[in-house]
Design an enzyme around this catalytic site. Structure first.
Site, mmCIF file in Angstrom:
data_model
loop_
_atom_site.group_PDB
_atom_site.id
_atom_site.type_symbol
_atom_site.label_atom_id
_atom_site.label_comp_id
_atom_site.label_asym_id
_atom_site.label_seq_id
_atom_site.Cartn_x
_atom_site.Cartn_y
_atom_site.Cartn_z
ATOM 1 N N LYS A 76 0.835 -1.210 0.000
ATOM 2 C CA LYS A 76 0.000 0.000 0.000
ATOM 3 C C LYS A 76 0.871 1.261 0.000
ATOM 4 O O LYS A 76 0.665 2.159 -0.818
ATOM 5 C CB LYS A 76 -0.931 0.034 1.231
ATOM 6 C CG LYS A 76 -1.833 -1.196 1.354
ATOM 7 C CD LYS A 76 -2.767 -1.102 2.554
ATOM 8 C CE LYS A 76 -2.074 -1.066 3.899
ATOM 9 N NZ LYS A 76 -1.496 -2.353 4.344
ATOM 10 N N ARG A 103 -9.543 0.639 8.759
ATOM 11 C CA ARG A 103 -9.108 -0.709 9.137
ATOM 12 C C ARG A 103 -10.164 -1.446 9.956
ATOM 13 O O ARG A 103 -9.930 -2.593 10.339
ATOM 14 C CB ARG A 103 -7.834 -0.610 9.966
ATOM 15 C CG ARG A 103 -6.541 -0.878 9.160
ATOM 16 C CD ARG A 103 -5.363 -0.689 10.097
ATOM 17 N NE ARG A 103 -4.176 -1.357 9.703
ATOM 18 C CZ ARG A 103 -3.141 -0.787 9.072
ATOM 19 N NH1 ARG A 103 -3.201 0.455 8.683
ATOM 20 N NH2 ARG A 103 -2.060 -1.491 8.823
ATOM 21 N N ARG A 124 11.914 -5.962 5.152
ATOM 22 C CA ARG A 124 11.922 -4.525 5.445
ATOM 23 C C ARG A 124 12.468 -4.277 6.856
ATOM 24 O O ARG A 124 13.173 -3.302 7.086
ATOM 25 C CB ARG A 124 10.507 -3.948 5.322
ATOM 26 C CG ARG A 124 10.458 -2.452 5.591
ATOM 27 C CD ARG A 124 9.133 -1.819 5.240
ATOM 28 N NE ARG A 124 8.067 -2.276 6.115
ATOM 29 C CZ ARG A 124 6.784 -1.920 5.979
ATOM 30 N NH1 ARG A 124 6.421 -1.134 4.994
ATOM 31 N NH2 ARG A 124 5.872 -2.371 6.814
ATOM 32 N N ARG A 162 11.752 -0.485 12.135
ATOM 33 C CA ARG A 162 10.392 -0.602 12.681
ATOM 34 C C ARG A 162 10.303 -1.849 13.545
ATOM 35 O O ARG A 162 10.456 -2.961 13.039
ATOM 36 C CB ARG A 162 9.374 -0.689 11.538
ATOM 37 C CG ARG A 162 8.958 0.661 11.014
ATOM 38 C CD ARG A 162 7.979 0.551 9.880
ATOM 39 N NE ARG A 162 6.749 -0.171 10.225
ATOM 40 C CZ ARG A 162 5.673 -0.198 9.444
ATOM 41 N NH1 ARG A 162 5.687 0.469 8.290
ATOM 42 N NH2 ARG A 162 4.609 -0.876 9.796
ATOM 43 N N ARG A 222 -0.231 -8.968 13.407
ATOM 44 C CA ARG A 222 -0.777 -7.926 12.520
ATOM 45 C C ARG A 222 -1.668 -8.565 11.454
ATOM 46 O O ARG A 222 -2.717 -8.024 11.106
ATOM 47 C CB ARG A 222 0.365 -7.139 11.860
ATOM 48 C CG ARG A 222 1.078 -6.244 12.857
ATOM 49 C CD ARG A 222 2.451 -5.843 12.363
ATOM 50 N NE ARG A 222 2.440 -5.023 11.173
ATOM 51 C CZ ARG A 222 3.518 -4.780 10.429
ATOM 52 N NH1 ARG A 222 4.694 -5.315 10.771
ATOM 53 N NH2 ARG A 222 3.441 -4.018 9.380
#
Ligand code: B4P
Length: 191
Positions: A14, A89, A128, A134, A146
């Site tokens: 996204k 969400r 990532r 993160r 998640r």
């Protein structure tokens, strides 16, 4: 106004595709994840509270993200349109967004949903996590949480937009450019 929801599970692409879409179509990018991370970076009270939840891979309370989006919409009332990335969400967020856009007189135009297998999502996010810093990308159990949050709370809003005739599924595996072209071909039908 052209209002696009770019939808998909964590790691679906996204954020990656939003960057390319805003350049091509001159839309305003509203990523609740990015806004929350900037609150964390600034050390605000909201950021400190959000960090605890985000680090566990859970969703930040609806009222917090709805208020953030409301103030961004008000600040950009003359925009050509918006890309909503990572929002809504939950069904409550979708209903609140519809109400806010109704006030502006410019409803959601379309929801484009990137579809990616769970194994590919986990691979991308762990990858990532090696460079992003993160915390929610560095631990497979948190990534799985998640994805579970997405399945339980977020995926049902596909039905919410299907009932409005606005839902379109897009194959989210392939090169970034190929996926971008798939998104553009849907957008160009109505832009
Ligand atoms: P987000 O910031 O929205 O995080 P995300 O879903 O992980 O990001 P995204 O999906 O944009 O990443 P992308 O695929 O582009 O949310 C983080 C957290 O914030 C949430 O867990 C939650 O706690 C909180 N939050 C945010 N919004 C909320 C809301 N509305 N309500 C409640 N809580 C909220 O990128 C992933 C990786 O894949 C990148 O490394 C990228 O390079 C790679 N990639 C992309 N496309 C690829 C391709 N085609 N092939 C290979 N790799 C690709």
């Amino acid at each position: 106004m052209f209002n696009l929801i770019l939808f998909g599970p964590p790691g679906a692409g996204k954020g990656t595709q939003s960057e390319k879409l805003i350049e091509k179509y001159q839309l305003i990018h509203l990523s609740t994840g990015d806004i929350l991370r900037s609150e964390i970076a600034e050390g605000t009270e909201l950021g400190l509270k959000a960090k605890e939840v985000m680090d566990l891979g859970e969703l930040v309370p609806d009222e917090v993200v709805i208020a953030m989006i409301k103030s961004k919409l008000e600040a950009n009332a003359s925009a050509k349109g918006f890309i909503f990335d990572g929002f809504p969400r939950t069904t409550a967020q979708a209903e609140a967004l519809d109400a806010l856009l109704e006030e502006l007189g410019h409803p959601i135009t379309i929801m484009l949903a990137l579809e990616v297998s769970e194994s590919e999502l986990i691979k991308r996010l762990l990858n990532r996590g090696k460079n992003s810093g993160r915390p929610d990308d560095q631990d497979e159990a948190i990534i799985q949480n998640r994805i579970n949050e997405y399945q339980n709370k977020t995926a049902p809003i596909k039905d919410y937009y299907s009932l409005q005739g606005k839902f379109r599924a897009i194959e989210g595996i392939g090169s970034i450019d190929d996926i971008f072209n798939r998104l553009c071909s849907q957008i160009d039908l109505i832009f």
